[in-house]
Design a protein around this motif. Structure first.
Motif, PDB file in Angstrom:
ATOM      1  N   ALA A 211     -11.798  20.135   8.043  1.00 21.43           N
ATOM      2  CA  ALA A 211     -11.687  21.332   7.211  1.00 21.43           C
ATOM      3  C   ALA A 211     -10.987  22.454   7.961  1.00 21.43           C
ATOM      4  N   VAL A 212     -11.313  22.601   9.254  1.00 25.25           N
ATOM      5  CA  VAL A 212     -10.689  23.661  10.055  1.00 25.25           C
ATOM      6  C   VAL A 212      -9.198  23.401  10.222  1.00 25.25           C
ATOM      7  N   LYS A 213      -8.832  22.174  10.611  1.00 27.08           N
ATOM      8  CA  LYS A 213      -7.417  21.863  10.814  1.00 27.08           C
ATOM      9  C   LYS A 213      -6.630  22.008   9.512  1.00 27.08           C
ATOM     10  N   SER A 214      -7.227  21.568   8.424  1.00 29.07           N
ATOM     11  CA  SER A 214      -6.556  21.681   7.131  1.00 29.07           C
ATOM     12  C   SER A 214      -6.410  23.135   6.708  1.00 29.07           C
ATOM     13  N   ALA A 215      -7.460  23.921   6.923  1.00 26.96           N
ATOM     14  CA  ALA A 215      -7.400  25.330   6.540  1.00 26.96           C
ATOM     15  C   ALA A 215      -6.305  26.061   7.316  1.00 26.96           C
ATOM     16  N   VAL A 216      -6.197  25.751   8.601  1.00 21.59           N
ATOM     17  CA  VAL A 216      -5.169  26.416   9.423  1.00 21.59           C
ATOM     18  C   VAL A 216      -3.777  25.974   8.986  1.00 21.59           C
ATOM     19  N   GLY A 217      -3.563  24.657   8.933  1.00 18.35           N
ATOM     20  CA  GLY A 217      -2.225  24.154   8.606  1.00 18.35           C
ATOM     21  C   GLY A 217      -1.793  24.466   7.192  1.00 18.35           C
ATOM     22  N   LEU A 218      -2.638  24.148   6.231  1.00 19.23           N
ATOM     23  CA  LEU A 218      -2.274  24.394   4.840  1.00 19.23           C
ATOM     24  C   LEU A 218      -2.258  25.883   4.537  1.00 19.23           C
TER      25      LEU A 218
END
Length: 356
Positions: A211-218
């Motif tokens: 969720a963290v990686k997706s929130a940052v990238g997206l």
């Protein structure tokens, strides 16, 4: 923020690109050959707000049940195909609204021709999916690894194969497990084409890490106007992906679905099981589509004030809780065991009033 204007195409009745909202999609993790399990998960995803669902089609047995699944699905379906062009034809014949297939991986020119003709005849868009872990060997040598430039070049090769055949209902994805490389690749591709882009961080990890990686990238891409459909890839129940996706969109002011739940991080003044209460409230409201703000606070002294803008909230103390609306106390609840049921009663009353 200003969205980049991309081509408009339709996945069944769901429009993507152009002025359409960023669409949320996911992928079933069931065995596609198991119709009951797959349809059940599709319905769960749809209830959570998923607008497009992708299914793996690994073999003829999976292809044989696609029509049955398609007839029971409430949302458009995309068939995920690798190497075997016949499976793509089976998916189109079964009524699937989209294909995820790289034309360079399904055989000779004649096989590509056959798939493209079938897609064109049935108005089925094709998503080209580039993955940093499976790039062409010559590109890895040329660019020194799975760089953003190598990924974009791979995507453009597949696009050229479709354009050569007069096919333009194309969507592109460029995914790696590296947030920065993924963001860089999408930025490059966005400069080169006006095709809709499906964004995601692949193999992002378990619930919290993913969720963290997706929130940052997206979040970075969406804030720059890049992205027409999105998937939050988690090593978890796919239904959880939908909630994370909508929270990312909500935080950027792009889309809203369901209640926003705010809760304090707990401190030494907390005298109730606040974490448990907040999680139960979130779970109880999972299927609600109305947009409103719910506060779950752990302090009756500061709770209503800190959550003054919440439409409805609860703050708990020692054997006592208060329910409030817009910072104004509406009633008190005695007994911590009564907090959740009484709060849910108040929320249901609140929703009934709004629906009148």
């Amino acid at each position: 923020m200003q969205r980049k204007q991309t081509r408009v195409l339709n996945i069944g009745a769901v429009g993507i690109g152009g002025d359409n909202p960023v669409r949320v999609q996911s992928m079933c993790n069931t065995d596609t050959r198991d119709v009951i399990a797959t349809v059940t998960q599709i319905n769960q995803l749809a209830e959570a707000g998923c607008e497009i669902v992708r299914l793996a089609v690994p073999d003829d047995k999976a292809a044989a049940v696609l029509k049955d699944i398609r007839e029971q699905s409430p949302v458009p379906l995309i068939a995920d195909i690798h190497f075997d062009y016949r499976l793509a034809l089976d998916a189109v014949e079964a009524g699937f609204e989209g294909l995820r297939i790289n034309p360079g991986n399904i055989g000779d020119e004649q096989k590509v021709d056959i798939v493209v003709r079938a897609a064109m005849a049935n108005n089925v868009p094709i998503r080209i999916g580039v993955n940093g872990g499976s790039l062409e060997k010559d590109l890895l040598r040329q660019f020194g690894g799975p760089t953003p430039e190598a990924m974009v070049e791979s995507g453009l090769r597949h696009v050229a194969m479709l354009e050569k055949r007069g096919f333009y209902d194309t969507k592109i994805s460029l995914k790696t497990s590296s947030v920065l490389n993924t963001v860089a690749a999408y930025r490059l591709m966005s400069e080169k084409v006006d095709y809709p882009l499906h964004i995601g961080i692949t193999e992002a990890g378990t619930l919290v890490r993913g969720a963290v990686k997706s929130a940052v990238g997206l979040g970075l891409l969406l804030s720059e106007g890049i992205g027409d459909t999105m998937r939050v890839s988690l090593t978890h129940d796919p239904v959880a992906e939908i909630g994370v996706a909508y929270e990312i969109l909500r935080s950027l002011g792009l889309r809203e679905r369901g209640p926003e739940i705010i809760s304090c991080p707990t401190c030494g003044r907390t005298e109730i099981k606040l974490i448990e209460l907040a999680e139960k409230v979130e779970e109880a409201l999972r299927g609600v589509e109305e947009v409103f703000t719910v506060a779950v606070m752990g302090c009756v002294v500061n709770g209503p004030g800190e959550a003054r803008e919440a439409d409805i909230g609860i703050a708990g103390g020692r054997d006592l809780g208060i329910i409030f609306r817009k910072g104004e106390v509406v009633r008190k609840v005695k007994g911590n065991e009564n907090l959740l049921p009484e709060f849910m009663k108040e929320i249901n009353m609140f929703l009934e009033e709004r629906r009148k």
